[in-house]
Design a protein around this motif. Structure first.
Motif, PDB file in Angstrom:
ATOM      1  N   SER A  59      -7.552 -13.960  -3.117  1.00 55.11           N
ATOM      2  CA  SER A  59      -7.574 -15.159  -3.969  1.00 55.11           C
ATOM      3  C   SER A  59      -7.169 -16.405  -3.176  1.00 55.11           C
ATOM      4  O   SER A  59      -6.557 -17.326  -3.720  1.00 55.11           O
ATOM      5  CB  SER A  59      -6.699 -14.990  -5.218  1.00 55.11           C
ATOM      6  OG  SER A  59      -6.848 -16.105  -6.071  1.00 55.11           O
ATOM      7  N   SER A  77       5.890 -18.596  -5.677  1.00 55.76           N
ATOM      8  CA  SER A  77       4.498 -18.539  -6.146  1.00 55.76           C
ATOM      9  C   SER A  77       4.036 -19.935  -6.554  1.00 55.76           C
ATOM     10  O   SER A  77       4.871 -20.812  -6.855  1.00 55.76           O
ATOM     11  CB  SER A  77       4.374 -17.605  -7.357  1.00 55.76           C
ATOM     12  OG  SER A  77       5.027 -18.176  -8.467  1.00 55.76           O
ATOM     13  N   GLY A  78       2.730 -20.108  -6.584  1.00 57.50           N
ATOM     14  CA  GLY A  78       2.170 -21.386  -7.023  1.00 57.50           C
ATOM     15  C   GLY A  78       2.558 -21.695  -8.458  1.00 57.50           C
ATOM     16  O   GLY A  78       2.747 -22.852  -8.848  1.00 57.50           O
ATOM     17  N   ASN A  79       2.668 -20.622  -9.251  1.00 59.66           N
ATOM     18  CA  ASN A  79       3.075 -20.759 -10.643  1.00 59.66           C
ATOM     19  C   ASN A  79       4.452 -21.445 -10.736  1.00 59.66           C
ATOM     20  O   ASN A  79       4.645 -22.403 -11.487  1.00 59.66           O
ATOM     21  CB  ASN A  79       3.152 -19.330 -11.209  1.00 59.66           C
ATOM     22  CG  ASN A  79       3.281 -19.284 -12.683  1.00 59.66           C
ATOM     23  OD1 ASN A  79       2.447 -19.810 -13.400  1.00 59.66           O
ATOM     24  ND2 ASN A  79       4.330 -18.655 -13.156  1.00 59.66           N
ATOM     25  N   THR A 108       4.290 -25.311  -9.629  1.00 57.48           N
ATOM     26  CA  THR A 108       3.841 -26.319 -10.601  1.00 57.48           C
ATOM     27  C   THR A 108       4.863 -26.472 -11.730  1.00 57.48           C
ATOM     28  O   THR A 108       5.089 -27.568 -12.230  1.00 57.48           O
ATOM     29  CB  THR A 108       2.451 -25.983 -11.197  1.00 57.48           C
ATOM     30  OG1 THR A 108       2.539 -24.780 -11.954  1.00 57.48           O
ATOM     31  CG2 THR A 108       1.396 -25.842 -10.118  1.00 57.48           C
ATOM     32  N   PHE A 127      -6.413 -25.340 -13.473  1.00 52.84           N
ATOM     33  CA  PHE A 127      -5.526 -24.172 -13.484  1.00 52.84           C
ATOM     34  C   PHE A 127      -4.292 -24.467 -12.644  1.00 52.84           C
ATOM     35  O   PHE A 127      -4.405 -24.833 -11.479  1.00 52.84           O
ATOM     36  CB  PHE A 127      -6.256 -22.942 -12.917  1.00 52.84           C
ATOM     37  CG  PHE A 127      -5.435 -21.682 -12.952  1.00 52.84           C
ATOM     38  CD1 PHE A 127      -5.107 -21.083 -14.160  1.00 52.84           C
ATOM     39  CD2 PHE A 127      -4.992 -21.077 -11.783  1.00 52.84           C
ATOM     40  CE1 PHE A 127      -4.342 -19.918 -14.205  1.00 52.84           C
ATOM     41  CE2 PHE A 127      -4.236 -19.907 -11.813  1.00 52.84           C
ATOM     42  CZ  PHE A 127      -3.919 -19.332 -13.028  1.00 52.84           C
ATOM     43  N   HIS A 128      -3.126 -24.313 -13.248  1.00 50.27           N
ATOM     44  CA  HIS A 128      -1.875 -24.557 -12.514  1.00 50.27           C
ATOM     45  C   HIS A 128      -0.934 -23.367 -12.647  1.00 50.27           C
ATOM     46  O   HIS A 128       0.285 -23.523 -12.628  1.00 50.27           O
ATOM     47  CB  HIS A 128      -1.201 -25.829 -13.039  1.00 50.27           C
ATOM     48  CG  HIS A 128      -2.098 -27.033 -12.994  1.00 50.27           C
ATOM     49  ND1 HIS A 128      -2.525 -27.592 -11.811  1.00 50.27           N
ATOM     50  CD2 HIS A 128      -2.700 -27.759 -13.978  1.00 50.27           C
ATOM     51  CE1 HIS A 128      -3.322 -28.623 -12.065  1.00 50.27           C
ATOM     52  NE2 HIS A 128      -3.455 -28.741 -13.372  1.00 50.27           N
ATOM     53  N   GLY A 129      -1.503 -22.186 -12.829  1.00 48.20           N
ATOM     54  CA  GLY A 129      -0.681 -21.005 -13.046  1.00 48.20           C
ATOM     55  C   GLY A 129      -0.624 -20.693 -14.526  1.00 48.20           C
ATOM     56  O   GLY A 129      -1.404 -21.229 -15.330  1.00 48.20           O
ATOM     57  N   GLU A 135      -5.599 -30.729 -10.111  1.00 48.45           N
ATOM     58  CA  GLU A 135      -6.143 -30.109  -8.911  1.00 48.45           C
ATOM     59  C   GLU A 135      -7.099 -31.167  -8.361  1.00 48.45           C
ATOM     60  O   GLU A 135      -8.108 -31.463  -9.016  1.00 48.45           O
ATOM     61  CB  GLU A 135      -6.973 -28.880  -9.267  1.00 48.45           C
ATOM     62  CG  GLU A 135      -6.233 -27.670  -9.735  1.00 48.45           C
ATOM     63  CD  GLU A 135      -7.215 -26.516  -9.956  1.00 48.45           C
ATOM     64  OE1 GLU A 135      -7.548 -25.823  -9.000  1.00 48.45           O
ATOM     65  OE2 GLU A 135      -7.666 -26.339 -11.097  1.00 48.45           O
ATOM     66  N   ARG A 178     -10.831 -26.366  -9.495  1.00 45.13           N
ATOM     67  CA  ARG A 178     -11.434 -25.025  -9.330  1.00 45.13           C
ATOM     68  C   ARG A 178     -12.483 -25.075  -8.218  1.00 45.13           C
ATOM     69  O   ARG A 178     -12.189 -24.758  -7.121  1.00 45.13           O
ATOM     70  CB  ARG A 178     -12.055 -24.471 -10.632  1.00 45.13           C
ATOM     71  CG  ARG A 178     -11.180 -24.528 -11.882  1.00 45.13           C
ATOM     72  CD  ARG A 178      -9.748 -24.153 -11.683  1.00 45.13           C
ATOM     73  NE  ARG A 178      -9.542 -22.793 -11.287  1.00 45.13           N
ATOM     74  CZ  ARG A 178      -8.598 -22.412 -10.389  1.00 45.13           C
ATOM     75  NH1 ARG A 178      -7.820 -23.295  -9.818  1.00 45.13           N
ATOM     76  NH2 ARG A 178      -8.432 -21.158 -10.077  1.00 45.13           N
ATOM     77  N   ASP A 181      -1.901 -30.603  -7.388  1.00 46.77           N
ATOM     78  CA  ASP A 181      -1.735 -29.172  -7.221  1.00 46.77           C
ATOM     79  C   ASP A 181      -2.636 -28.750  -6.065  1.00 46.77           C
ATOM     80  O   ASP A 181      -3.851 -28.630  -6.219  1.00 46.77           O
ATOM     81  CB  ASP A 181      -2.097 -28.450  -8.531  1.00 46.77           C
ATOM     82  CG  ASP A 181      -1.907 -26.945  -8.426  1.00 46.77           C
ATOM     83  OD1 ASP A 181      -1.712 -26.453  -7.296  1.00 46.77           O
ATOM     84  OD2 ASP A 181      -1.965 -26.269  -9.471  1.00 46.77           O
ATOM     85  N   VAL A 221      -2.302 -25.921  -4.350  1.00 49.27           N
ATOM     86  CA  VAL A 221      -2.134 -24.488  -4.097  1.00 49.27           C
ATOM     87  C   VAL A 221      -3.401 -23.917  -3.435  1.00 49.27           C
ATOM     88  O   VAL A 221      -3.322 -23.084  -2.538  1.00 49.27           O
ATOM     89  CB  VAL A 221      -1.778 -23.746  -5.414  1.00 49.27           C
ATOM     90  CG1 VAL A 221      -1.888 -22.233  -5.250  1.00 49.27           C
ATOM     91  CG2 VAL A 221      -0.358 -24.121  -5.859  1.00 49.27           C
ATOM     92  N   VAL A 222      -4.563 -24.407  -3.849  1.00 49.23           N
ATOM     93  CA  VAL A 222      -5.819 -23.958  -3.218  1.00 49.23           C
ATOM     94  C   VAL A 222      -6.185 -24.839  -2.020  1.00 49.23           C
ATOM     95  O   VAL A 222      -6.546 -24.354  -0.951  1.00 49.23           O
ATOM     96  CB  VAL A 222      -6.977 -23.961  -4.244  1.00 49.23           C
ATOM     97  CG1 VAL A 222      -8.327 -23.783  -3.560  1.00 49.23           C
ATOM     98  CG2 VAL A 222      -6.769 -22.855  -5.270  1.00 49.23           C
ATOM     99  N   LYS A 262      -0.519 -19.982  -1.557  1.00 47.67           N
ATOM    100  CA  LYS A 262      -1.634 -19.355  -0.830  1.00 47.67           C
ATOM    101  C   LYS A 262      -1.513 -19.486   0.696  1.00 47.67           C
ATOM    102  O   LYS A 262      -0.749 -18.763   1.303  1.00 47.67           O
ATOM    103  CB  LYS A 262      -2.959 -19.898  -1.353  1.00 47.67           C
ATOM    104  CG  LYS A 262      -3.102 -19.647  -2.885  1.00 47.67           C
ATOM    105  CD  LYS A 262      -4.509 -19.644  -3.381  1.00 47.67           C
ATOM    106  CE  LYS A 262      -4.586 -19.692  -4.889  1.00 47.67           C
ATOM    107  NZ  LYS A 262      -4.865 -18.446  -5.567  1.00 47.67           N
TER     108      LYS A 262
HETATM  109  C1  LIG Z   1      -4.599 -24.583  -8.282  1.00 46.76           C
HETATM  110  C2  LIG Z   1      -3.647 -23.441  -8.548  1.00 46.76           C
HETATM  111  N1  LIG Z   1      -2.399 -23.706  -8.931  1.00 46.76           N
HETATM  112  C3  LIG Z   1      -1.496 -22.734  -9.159  1.00 46.76           C
HETATM  113  C4  LIG Z   1      -1.840 -21.410  -9.010  1.00 46.76           C
HETATM  114  C5  LIG Z   1      -0.828 -20.334  -9.263  1.00 46.76           C
HETATM  115  O1  LIG Z   1      -0.446 -19.769  -8.037  1.00 46.76           O
HETATM  116  P1  LIG Z   1       0.168 -18.303  -7.973  1.00 46.76           P
HETATM  117  O2  LIG Z   1      -0.920 -17.339  -8.314  1.00 46.76           O
HETATM  118  O3  LIG Z   1       0.667 -18.183  -6.554  1.00 46.76           O
HETATM  119  O4  LIG Z   1       1.306 -18.262  -8.948  1.00 46.76           O
HETATM  120  C6  LIG Z   1      -3.135 -21.080  -8.596  1.00 46.76           C
HETATM  121  C7  LIG Z   1      -3.527 -19.673  -8.413  1.00 46.76           C
HETATM  122  O5  LIG Z   1      -4.661 -19.337  -8.185  1.00 46.76           O
HETATM  123  C8  LIG Z   1      -4.076 -22.123  -8.371  1.00 46.76           C
HETATM  124  O6  LIG Z   1      -5.336 -21.853  -8.013  1.00 46.76           O
END
Ligand SMILES: Cc1ncc(COP(=O)(O)O)c(C=O)c1O
Length: 435
Positions: A64, A119-121, A124, A147-149, A212, A216, A242, A244-245, A270
């Motif tokens: 992922s 984690s990204g979760n 955010t 998507f932010h978790g 983001e 996506r 965000d 994370v990606v 990530k």
């Molecule tokens: C843009 C974005 N933010 C946050 C997350 C959450 O990250 P995690 O899965 O490490 O908790 C994701 C996960 O795919 C993501 O794509």
């Protein structure tokens, strides 16, 4: 190599049966594959992943997203082995975490200070809390389809089934308290007019806009991120990217370097862990210093902590990954492989007379069967899902490993041959649709 699902041994099918028995839905999280495509991966090398029977797949899931250097990159493996032999965790400042923080601060325009999490979760979740404390306001604006978790302030209007009609979010999960959902507002991505209206009507309550920057697989329309920067500055709202990606994927400085807009805070995950669990919030010192422990008890202290935050093994993996990315300047290669896959897909889809868009850039692509330009979630949703499912499931049967009808991640280690093999697998999917 043509892979058929019947190449799965009874031992592998037993493992899948065990997963179904022991794990809800037989999966580790929201990602799963239909039963006839499911397999149990055993190991990976570079761009390839192998199931427990030794069947080979070209990996476009890449864990992922973290595996920008593919599986078991020698530099990452060596760094992890060296650190694991020294110590697995300290719950304290350590050299790998410091080196990673230094890299983030030097690379990322908005980053003056960094707080690690796992984690990204979490990243955010903490960034939103930091913004609320910083602005002394409660609400956060996110974008439909962003998507932010999966925490209570994030899992809202990410996959709404009802078309956008108001800034009130639609929870995507059961169990989200109304109180949490009431503090989140939503606007359509890339829509300046609606976003302006929502911000102008709520700016006195808005702590943050979280986005983001590349939602996506959808790039921002030219000027959209600049608009967000300008309007949030005007109303004293914190702008959170965000990343994370996109962090360290689109460019060394992530989406903020790539698109030339600097937020107040950004979240990472990530790639900064190179496949091991670590994430971070980075931002302006004034905001980040709210979690300085010397403020505890003062009323403006923000709790941002965790047992494994700044874990040295994960940090060492991240540092090794980032050193490879920068030292070998792998970005042009990632962009080139992505462009090759994208143009090949577009050509094949056009030759078959199928109305489809291949959305994305910088190592992230998605095929959407629509004749509409894809600029937001509703455009994405207008795609013919059945066609996408047939395309992807056929390609998976032909030796690719990825999600069905979702994003494709391209790494720095996918060779031109991998891309050509992938295009042949997708051609089989296009033939199945055309049949
Ligand atoms: C843009 C974005 N933010 C946050 C997350 C959450 O990250 P995690 O899965 O490490 O908790 C994701 C996960 O795919 C993501 O794509």
């Amino acid at each position: 190599m043509q892979l058929e699902t019947d190449k799965r041994s009874s031992a592998q099918l037993d493992l899948l049966g065990k997963a179904a028995r022991l794990l809800p839905g037989g999966t580790l999280g929201m990602f799963g594959l239909p039963a006839d495509l499911a397999m149990v991966p055993a190991y990976g090398r570079g761009s390839k992943v192998y199931d427990v029977d030794g069947n080979e797949y070209i990996d476009f899931l890449l864990g992922s997203g973290p595996l920008i250097l593919g599986h078991a990159h020698p530099a990452v493996v060596a760094a992890v082995q060296e650190q694991a032999a020294k110590a697995s965790t300290f719950y304290f400042v350590n050299e790998p975490a410091l080196e990673l923080a230094e890299m983030i601060v030097s690379a990322v325009p908005c980053a003056e200070k960094v707080r690690f999490c796992s984690s990204g979760n979490e990243a955010t979740f903490f960034a939103m809390r930091l913004a609320r404390a910083h602005t002394r306001r409660e609400k956060v604006l996110k974008f439909e389809g962003g998507f932010h978790g999966v925490h209570d302030y994030a899992i809202l209007s990410t996959w709404p089934s009802v078309p956008y009609s108001s800034p009130r979010p639609q929870p995507d999960s059961a169990g989200v308290p109304k109180g949490a959902a009431d503090t989140v507002l939503v606007a359509p991505f890339n829509d300046v007019k609606t976003t302006t209206a929502v911000i102008e009507a709520n700016h006195g309550d808005l702590a943050a806009v979280i986005v983001e920057p590349f939602q996506r697989s959808i790039p921002p329309k030219p000027g959209f991120l600049n608009f967000l920067r300008e309007i949030t500055t005007r109303y004293g709202i914190d702008l959170i990217f965000d990343e994370v990606v996109t962090g360290f994927r689109f460019a060394w400085g992530g989406a903020q370097e790539y698109y030339g807009v600097t937020p107040d805070m950004a979240t990472y995950g990530k790639i900064i862990g190179g496949g091991y669990p670590i994430a971070a919030v980075a931002g302006r010192a004034e905001i980040m210093d709210q979690c300085d422990n010397s403020r505890k008890g003062s009323g403006d202290y923000v709790y941002v902590t965790g047992t494994l935050s700044g874990n040295p093994v994960s940090a060492a993996a991240g540092v090794a990954t980032l050193k490879e990315l920068k030292g070998k300047n792998l970005y042009p290669r990632i962009h080139r492989s992505t462009a090759m896959l994208r143009s090949g897909l577009l050509r094949m889809l056009a030759d078959a007379g199928l109305a489809a868009q291949v959305v994305g850039e910088g190592g992230v692509l998605q095929v959407v069967f629509t004749d509409r330009k894809v600029e937001n979630y509703q455009d994405m949703r207008s795609g013919d899902r059945a066609k996408a499912e047939l395309l992807f499931s056929t390609a998976i049967r032909n030796g690719l490993f990825m999600a069905v009808a979702d994003k494709i991640y391209v790494s720095a280690v996918h060779s031109d041959e991998d891309i050509q093999t992938a295009l042949r697998a997708f051609q089989a999917g296009i033939d199945a649709i055309a049949r």
